[in-house]
Design a protein around this motif. Structure first.
Motif, PDB file in Angstrom:
ATOM      1  N   THR A 283       0.679  -1.234   0.149  1.00 23.33           N
ATOM      2  CA  THR A 283       0.153  -0.002   0.132  1.00 23.33           C
ATOM      3  C   THR A 283       0.975   1.299   0.096  1.00 23.33           C
ATOM      4  O   THR A 283       0.492   2.370  -0.050  1.00 23.33           O
ATOM      5  N   LYS A 284       2.155   1.118   0.053  1.00 26.56           N
ATOM      6  CA  LYS A 284       3.229   2.086  -0.061  1.00 26.56           C
ATOM      7  C   LYS A 284       4.488   1.769  -0.732  1.00 26.56           C
ATOM      8  O   LYS A 284       4.755   0.878  -0.189  1.00 26.56           O
ATOM      9  N   LEU A 285       4.864   2.571  -1.851  1.00 25.88           N
ATOM     10  CA  LEU A 285       6.171   2.073  -2.370  1.00 25.88           C
ATOM     11  C   LEU A 285       7.322   2.433  -1.369  1.00 25.88           C
ATOM     12  O   LEU A 285       7.324   3.225  -0.698  1.00 25.88           O
ATOM     13  N   PRO A 286       8.522   1.819  -1.867  1.00 24.32           N
ATOM     14  CA  PRO A 286       9.656   2.113  -1.174  1.00 24.32           C
ATOM     15  C   PRO A 286       9.983   3.708  -1.302  1.00 24.32           C
ATOM     16  O   PRO A 286       9.667   4.388  -2.185  1.00 24.32           O
ATOM     17  N   LEU A 391       5.271  -4.783  -9.030  1.00 26.28           N
ATOM     18  CA  LEU A 391       5.229  -3.362  -9.050  1.00 26.28           C
ATOM     19  C   LEU A 391       6.246  -2.325  -9.658  1.00 26.28           C
ATOM     20  O   LEU A 391       7.385  -3.105 -10.065  1.00 26.28           O
ATOM     21  N   THR A 392       6.091  -1.483  -9.793  1.00 26.44           N
ATOM     22  CA  THR A 392       6.924  -0.075 -10.462  1.00 26.44           C
ATOM     23  C   THR A 392       7.778   0.533  -9.285  1.00 26.44           C
ATOM     24  O   THR A 392       6.691   1.200  -8.583  1.00 26.44           O
ATOM     25  N   ALA A 393       8.779   0.772  -9.256  1.00 22.57           N
ATOM     26  CA  ALA A 393       9.504   1.614  -8.335  1.00 22.57           C
ATOM     27  C   ALA A 393       9.526   3.017  -8.605  1.00 22.57           C
ATOM     28  O   ALA A 393       9.406   3.200  -9.933  1.00 22.57           O
ATOM     29  N   ASN A 404      -1.004  -0.329  -8.350  1.00 24.39           N
ATOM     30  CA  ASN A 404      -1.557  -1.494  -8.987  1.00 24.39           C
ATOM     31  C   ASN A 404      -0.704  -2.383  -9.780  1.00 24.39           C
ATOM     32  O   ASN A 404       0.368  -2.065 -10.317  1.00 24.39           O
ATOM     33  N   PRO A 405      -0.649  -3.786  -9.279  1.00 28.45           N
ATOM     34  CA  PRO A 405       0.347  -4.620  -9.975  1.00 28.45           C
ATOM     35  C   PRO A 405       0.570  -4.604 -11.421  1.00 28.45           C
ATOM     36  O   PRO A 405      -0.607  -4.059 -12.212  1.00 28.45           O
TER      37      PRO A 405
END
Length: 478
Positions: A283-286, A391-393, A404-405
């Motif tokens: 629910t939150k990217l790096p 996912l995309t960073a 979204n995946p």
């Protein structure tokens, strides 16, 4: 008349002669065979000895000396001795295994003080005994018998719940083992039902068996292994129980792990704990914004990759939200590099959390670089694992990518669970706009066609023929 009387007289005389001859032969034969070898000749001696009572099993310490450890064994062995003078005695064998043996019922025969002594030979599963009664320097009678070595011979489950509550790879049903009962049979014929409450997963914390010590060894019953089978293969949990009751003298280990044992297995249905983590999502990217991808082609050599560009090694700030099997939200976990558990540099890292909640849950993930700023997060929560997200960073050219995946050929979308079967009842319209129901049955009435037409016609003809014959018969009667 006289001729008949004379004939009868001659016949009776002949019969009398035959009877006298037969009596003489029988008497002579009886006299010749009246003496038997078993009759006493006048010397007093024991003529027979047999075991009339003995335990069914005996405890033995197998080792260099193979010693019998059952001190009460000979107290429960009884001999029946018969003497040539007709006297009979039942003799208890307590002390027969001592050096001097025991004194027989008739202590002295022909000036010789007799003794009864016993010996044994330990085999794999039995002990062979020999009892000798000496009543002269070279005179004795002997009897042998065998007894099983004391041991459990069978163990089986006679009671168990139908299901067990499982949270991923952990059993959460605290009352399960208190409702499991083992039936154990020993070689001496004793049988016991054993409740498994408190049984453990090792020899040290197993439960004490009904006969706690055999061969000088304190036995244990414990869970040797369990198998949480994959949901898509089976919904069972299989248990393997072991009852270790001795140590193999040829494989002696100070830790006692080379033991003699019997085993049993059983399985029950797996019931998912409602507080099992059943769903996870990023629910939150790096936090890191990457300026270059780790690699752009799959065949790039590992030594050329710069770990600074590895997403899997820079996941600080990534949040994962998890949900329980009952549909409720469990919480959110923020991951960072301090949670690292395994490093497959530079393309993959495994991370883990401590216990997250009161139900003992944790989250283990594997983050893998897929190239071109893409990465996958796989949730290692047991069997089966939750499907990975790709996912995309964040990057300099794309600082706010979608959560979204990513759709790829390797992760095709799952078909909807609401797709109807092709054979279900479906209301359709024909070219004229009329409603038709195609549920596999004829509408409004029944018509016999195909394979059903011929039997129907034959049945009708037979009924008509029977009716005609009935009418003709009535006419003939009248």
């Amino acid at each position: 008349m006289r001729k008949h009387s004379k004939f009868i007289t001659i016949l009776l005389s002949a019969l009398l002669a035959v009877c006298l001859v037969q009596t003489v032969f029988v008497q002579a034969f009886a006299t010749e065979n009246s003496a038997t070898p078993d009759e006493p000749t006048g010397d007093l001696r024991p003529v027979s000895m047999k075991v009339v009572k003995a335990p069914k099993a005996v405890t033995v310490h197998k080792g260099i000396s193979d010693e019998i450890t059952d001190e009460d064994f000979w107290k429960n062995v009884v001999l029946h001795i018969v003497y040539s003078n007709g006297e009979e005695y039942d003799v208890n064998c307590e002390g027969a295994n001592s050096e001097d043996g025991i004194v027989p019922p008739i202590a002295e025969i022909n000036g010789y003080t007799g003794d009864i002594t016993a010996y044994y030979d330990v085999k794999d599963d039995t002990v062979d005994f020999r009892v000798n009664y000496w009543y002269g320097d070279d005179d004795y009678i002997s009897v042998g018998f065998s007894v099983d070595i004391m041991r459990p011979v069978s163990m089986e489950i006679v009671k168990a719940p139908e299901s067990i509550t499982v949270n991923q790879d952990r059993i959460t049903d605290s009352t399960f083992w208190s409702n499991v009962v083992l039936h154990i049979v020993y070689s001496n014929g004793e049988e016991y039902d054993v409740n498994c409450d408190g049984i453990g997963y090792s020899y040290e914390n197993g439960i004490v068996p009904p006969i706690p010590e055999i061969d000088g060894y304190s036995g244990r019953i414990y869970i040797y292994s369990e198998s949480m089978l994959d949901n898509y293969l089976d919904n069972d949990v299989a248990f393997h129980l072991r009852y270790r009751y001795g140590v193999d003298s040829e494989l002696v280990d100070e830790g006692g792990y080379d033991g003699i044992f019997i085993e049993t297995e059983f399985s029950v249905k797996k019931k998912v704990d409602p507080h099992t983590i059943a769903k996870c999502e990023v629910t939150k990217l790096p936090d890191k914004v990457f300026t270059a991808p780790l690699f752009t082609a799959e065949d790039e050599p590992l030594e050329s990759l710069d770990v600074k560009n590895s997403i899997s090694h820079n996941i600080d700030g990534m949040e994962i939200t998890y949900y329980y099997a009952n549909g409720k939200k469990g919480g959110t976990v923020t991951f960072n590099s301090s949670m690292l558990s395994e490093d497959f540099a530079p393309v993959a890292v495994r991370y883990g959390t401590q216990v997250l909640d009161e139900y003992g849950n944790d989250i283990r993930i594997e983050v893998h670089d897929e190239g071109n700023y893409k990465f996958s997060v796989e949730y290692l929560l047991g069997n089966p694992n939750i499907s990975a997200q790709i996912l995309t960073a964040k990057s300099a050219s794309n600082p706010n990518p979608s959560l979204n995946p990513v759709s790829t050929e390797d992760t095709p979308a799952k078909p909807s669970g609401n797709i109807s079967s092709a054979t279900s009842d479906v209301a359709t319209k024909d070219n004229a706009g009329n409603n038709n129901t195609t549920n596999g049955t004829a509408n409004n009435g029944v018509v016999a066609t195909g394979d059903f037409a011929t039997p129907a016609i034959i049945a009708t003809v037979m009924i008509l023929a029977a009716a005609v014959m009935f009418v003709l018969k009535r006419k003939h009667t009248f």
